[in-house]
Design an enzyme around this catalytic site. Structure first.
Site, PDB file in Angstrom:
ATOM      1  N   GLU A 156      -2.622  -3.414   0.343  1.00  0.00           N
ATOM      2  CA  GLU A 156      -3.696  -3.267  -0.981  1.00  0.00           C
ATOM      3  C   GLU A 156      -4.402  -4.858  -0.895  1.00  0.00           C
ATOM      4  O   GLU A 156      -3.318  -6.244  -0.720  1.00  0.00           O
ATOM      5  CB  GLU A 156      -3.555  -3.227  -1.562  1.00  0.00           C
ATOM      6  CG  GLU A 156      -4.305  -2.892  -2.110  1.00  0.00           C
ATOM      7  CD  GLU A 156      -5.128  -2.207  -3.971  1.00  0.00           C
ATOM      8  OE1 GLU A 156      -3.386  -1.488  -4.008  1.00  0.00           O
ATOM      9  OE2 GLU A 156      -5.675  -1.538  -3.892  1.00  0.00           O
ATOM     10  N   GLU A 183      -6.506   8.246  -4.923  1.00  0.00           N
ATOM     11  CA  GLU A 183      -6.977   8.980  -6.141  1.00  0.00           C
ATOM     12  C   GLU A 183      -7.858   8.833  -6.715  1.00  0.00           C
ATOM     13  O   GLU A 183      -9.002   8.207  -8.408  1.00  0.00           O
ATOM     14  CB  GLU A 183      -6.183   7.652  -7.018  1.00  0.00           C
ATOM     15  CG  GLU A 183      -4.574   7.393  -6.837  1.00  0.00           C
ATOM     16  CD  GLU A 183      -4.290   6.030  -7.825  1.00  0.00           C
ATOM     17  OE1 GLU A 183      -4.469   5.571  -8.668  1.00  0.00           O
ATOM     18  OE2 GLU A 183      -2.615   5.879  -7.624  1.00  0.00           O
ATOM     19  N   TYR A 213       5.224   5.944  -9.597  1.00  0.00           N
ATOM     20  CA  TYR A 213       5.703   4.892  -9.302  1.00  0.00           C
ATOM     21  C   TYR A 213       6.669   4.943 -10.435  1.00  0.00           C
ATOM     22  O   TYR A 213       6.892   6.097 -11.359  1.00  0.00           O
ATOM     23  CB  TYR A 213       4.768   3.886 -10.248  1.00  0.00           C
ATOM     24  CG  TYR A 213       3.719   3.712  -9.620  1.00  0.00           C
ATOM     25  CD1 TYR A 213       4.091   3.019  -8.781  1.00  0.00           C
ATOM     26  CD2 TYR A 213       3.085   4.203  -9.227  1.00  0.00           C
ATOM     27  CE1 TYR A 213       3.473   1.845  -7.649  1.00  0.00           C
ATOM     28  CE2 TYR A 213       1.938   3.303  -8.162  1.00  0.00           C
ATOM     29  CZ  TYR A 213       1.918   2.589  -6.805  1.00  0.00           C
ATOM     30  OH  TYR A 213       1.016   2.179  -6.284  1.00  0.00           O
ATOM     31  N   GLU A 257       2.233   6.252  -2.128  1.00  0.00           N
ATOM     32  CA  GLU A 257       2.055   5.292  -3.008  1.00  0.00           C
ATOM     33  C   GLU A 257       3.363   5.811  -3.544  1.00  0.00           C
ATOM     34  O   GLU A 257       3.667   6.311  -4.374  1.00  0.00           O
ATOM     35  CB  GLU A 257       1.227   5.395  -4.079  1.00  0.00           C
ATOM     36  CG  GLU A 257       0.282   4.316  -3.079  1.00  0.00           C
ATOM     37  CD  GLU A 257      -1.296   3.879  -3.924  1.00  0.00           C
ATOM     38  OE1 GLU A 257      -0.632   3.325  -5.139  1.00  0.00           O
ATOM     39  OE2 GLU A 257      -2.119   3.850  -3.546  1.00  0.00           O
TER      40      GLU A 257
HETATM   41  O1  AHR Z   1      -0.405   0.165  -5.722  1.00  0.00           O
HETATM   42  C1  AHR Z   1      -1.229  -0.812  -6.837  1.00  0.00           C
HETATM   43  C2  AHR Z   1      -2.501   0.372  -6.825  1.00  0.00           C
HETATM   44  O2  AHR Z   1      -1.727   1.213  -7.759  1.00  0.00           O
HETATM   45  C3  AHR Z   1      -3.471   1.230  -5.634  1.00  0.00           C
HETATM   46  O3  AHR Z   1      -4.258   0.424  -5.782  1.00  0.00           O
HETATM   47  C4  AHR Z   1      -3.683   2.226  -7.043  1.00  0.00           C
HETATM   48  O4  AHR Z   1      -4.051   3.114  -5.301  1.00  0.00           O
HETATM   49  C5  AHR Z   1      -2.533   3.315  -7.546  1.00  0.00           C
HETATM   50  O5  AHR Z   1      -2.647   3.152  -8.672  1.00  0.00           O
END
Ligand code: AHR
Length: 507
Positions: free
Chosen positions: A50, A189, A257, A312
């Site tokens: 990114e 998102e 995450y 992600e």
């Molecule tokens: O990976 C960092 C951020 O985390 C990304 O831009 C977003 O999609 C997510 O919330």
């Protein structure tokens, strides 16, 4: 992003059968090579790059005039390291960034800078990078602030022949041949940074973009990824089931995450076994989240035609002290190596549904493969696990049965070990074993049926401590070492270090 908040959810998500037994008892594993599961799609080893912090600028792009060795502005050291991972796809340009990206500012001789974004790395540079490392492009289009027309023209620029005006513009910018866009993200998102859309609004936008934003190269089919979320998954799948000829999706995303609690606060260096377990617990719990998403998808798609794309995932930790918090800089330790193996193992167990995943992120951001600082580069423990798992790309899952036992520390109970196996296209059987226990070694005793082997060899990744890291000054603190294991009487026996990852091929 999807965050795990409830302790109950975590406990419920412990996927391995657990039973109390002595920490030093061998783990009895049964492998029957005559049994097989789904193909482990190589795309689960995808990456995410990114425009954030120094993920692109400095990490990939140094510019053609840089003294750092480069090919057309792209770092040679990084390209060489990534080629070895056989990266199947790279998701770009975001993330949240994608939903405010104006692709036209990043093409041609006159780049139009935005605040904090020089746009010197644009579409042609990304495609050059993808070609240099030998990966597929996963382009995430701007469904948040952009129009379907703008996104459609971007696809036209990338994929149309040169008798099309946009194709001709691409040719003038140095690339007459159309690019291949293998995967298309329909927003990012959208429930949050991508426009805070209600599920109904997103479903409508997704249909419009899915119809109008198409490839102009019929020879190169494109997988379209819709945004998934706790509130989106059901309506998106319901819409897919009732869909028409004019639009479609091939995948639905999940962002997950491991944090040990939001906001990210666990340090990436100098931590103890308590913080090790807190993060690993989240990695183990991803299995339950994927099962929940899959169950919702199964309601509308029992044949699993729509893939779940965990596009992600990874550890999100406290920013490195002294760094710009917006750059999401964190070190990468043996803890990340264990987390990586456990996460990949989860994907392989769900290989019939999870056919794409993208670790966040590739370079210098969050759980990175590679860290750079000007001309210096270091490979992280996460990089090494990805490298060790290359034989699992497009291999066929071979189920294992075992009792994982338990490992309890600081009030957190985890499985003591994990293991997965697969058969590659040449017929070779691979076994990956992870010892989660941070204090005790583990011995695996694997009974082998349906396969003849005399030995097993491969690599093991362990470290002096769970918080051991590689730095520019000491890049080899956590590196894989060759390992071989005995096979006698149809049983493979191997003893591995605490908090370690080992991959072995049967010979
Ligand atoms: O990976 C960092 C951020 O985390 C990304 O831009 C977003 O999609 C997510 O919330």
């Amino acid at each position: 992003m999807r965050l795990l908040t409830s302790a109950a959810a975590i406990a419920a998500a412990l996927i391995l059968p657990v039973a109390a037994h002595a920490a030093d008892a061998p783990v009895q594993v049964a492998l029957d090579a005559s049994k097989s599961g789904a193909v482990i799609d190589r795309n689960i080893f995808g990456q995410f790059a990114e425009h954030l912090g120094s993920g692109i600028y400095g990490g990939i792009w140094v510019g053609k005039d840089s003294t750092i060795p480069n090919t057309r502005g792209i770092r040679k050291d990084v390209v060489m390291a990534l080629k070895a991972l056989k990266v199947p796809n790279v998701r770009w340009p975001g993330g949240c960034f994608a939903d405010q990206y104006n692709w036209r500012r990043g093409i041609g001789p006159e780049r139009k800078a935005a605040v904090g974004e020089p746009n010197t790395f644009g579409t042609d540079e990304f495609m050059d990078f993808a070609g240099q490392i030998g990966t597929d492009a996963y382009i995430s289009v701007n469904l948040g602030s952009g129009t379907a027309q703008e996104a459609s023209e971007w696809l036209e620029y990338m994929t149309a022949p040169i008798d099309d005006a946009f194709g001709a513009e691409r040719a003038r910018n140095g690339h007459p041949e159309p690019y291949k866009v293998a995967i298309l993200g329909l927003g990012n998102e959208s429930y949050d940074c991508g426009g805070a859309m209600s599920p109904d609004l997103y479903v409508n936008e997704m249909k419009r973009f899915s119809h109008f934003v198409h490839s102009y190269n019929a020879a190169q089919p494109m997988k379209r990824v819709a945004v998934g979320h706790d509130s989106y998954t059901d309506p998106v799948m319901k819409a897919w089931k009732g869909g028409s000829w004019s639009w479609g999706i091939e995948a639905l995303s999940l962002h997950y995450y491991a944090t040990g609690g939001w906001p990210p606060h666990l340090p990436s260096t100098g931590f103890d076994e308590k913080d090790y377990a807190a993060l690993v617990k989240d990695a183990v719990a991803m299995d339950g989240v994927i099962s929940t998403y899959s169950a919702t998808m199964d309601k509308y798609d029992p044949e699993k035609r729509v893939a779940l794309a965990v596009d992600e995932w990874g550890a999100w930790l406290a920013p490195t002290p002294g760094s710009n918090p917006g750059g999401l800089v964190q070190q990468n330790s043996q803890r990340d190596a264990v987390l990586t193996a456990l996460s990949i193992n989860v994907f392989t167990r769900h290989a019939d549904r999870v056919r794409m995943a993208n670790i966040a992120q590739m370079i210098n951001v969050l759980q990175a493969m590679i860290l750079t600082d000007k001309d210096k580069m270091v490979l992280t423990p996460t990089y090494h696990v990805f490298h060790m798992y290359v034989p699992f790309q497009d291999a066929t899952f071979v189920p294992l049965t075992f009792d994982a036992g338990t490992y309890t520390t600081n009030g957190v109970t985890l499985p003591r070990v994990d293991a997965v196996a697969a058969r590659d296209k040449a017929g070779k059987i691979w076994i990956a074993v992870t010892n989660i226990d941070a204090k005790s070694p583990a011995t695996f005793s694997v009974s082998l049926a349906g396969v003849k082997a005399t030995k097993a060899s491969g690599q093991t990744l362990s470290a002096p401590k769970v918080d051991s890291v590689n730095t520019f000054d000491a890049p080899n603190t956590v590196v894989p070492k060759a390992v071989s294991a005995k096979v006698a009487g149809g049983t493979l026996t191997v003893t591995v270090a605490p908090a370690s990852v080992t991959v072995l091929g049967l010979e």
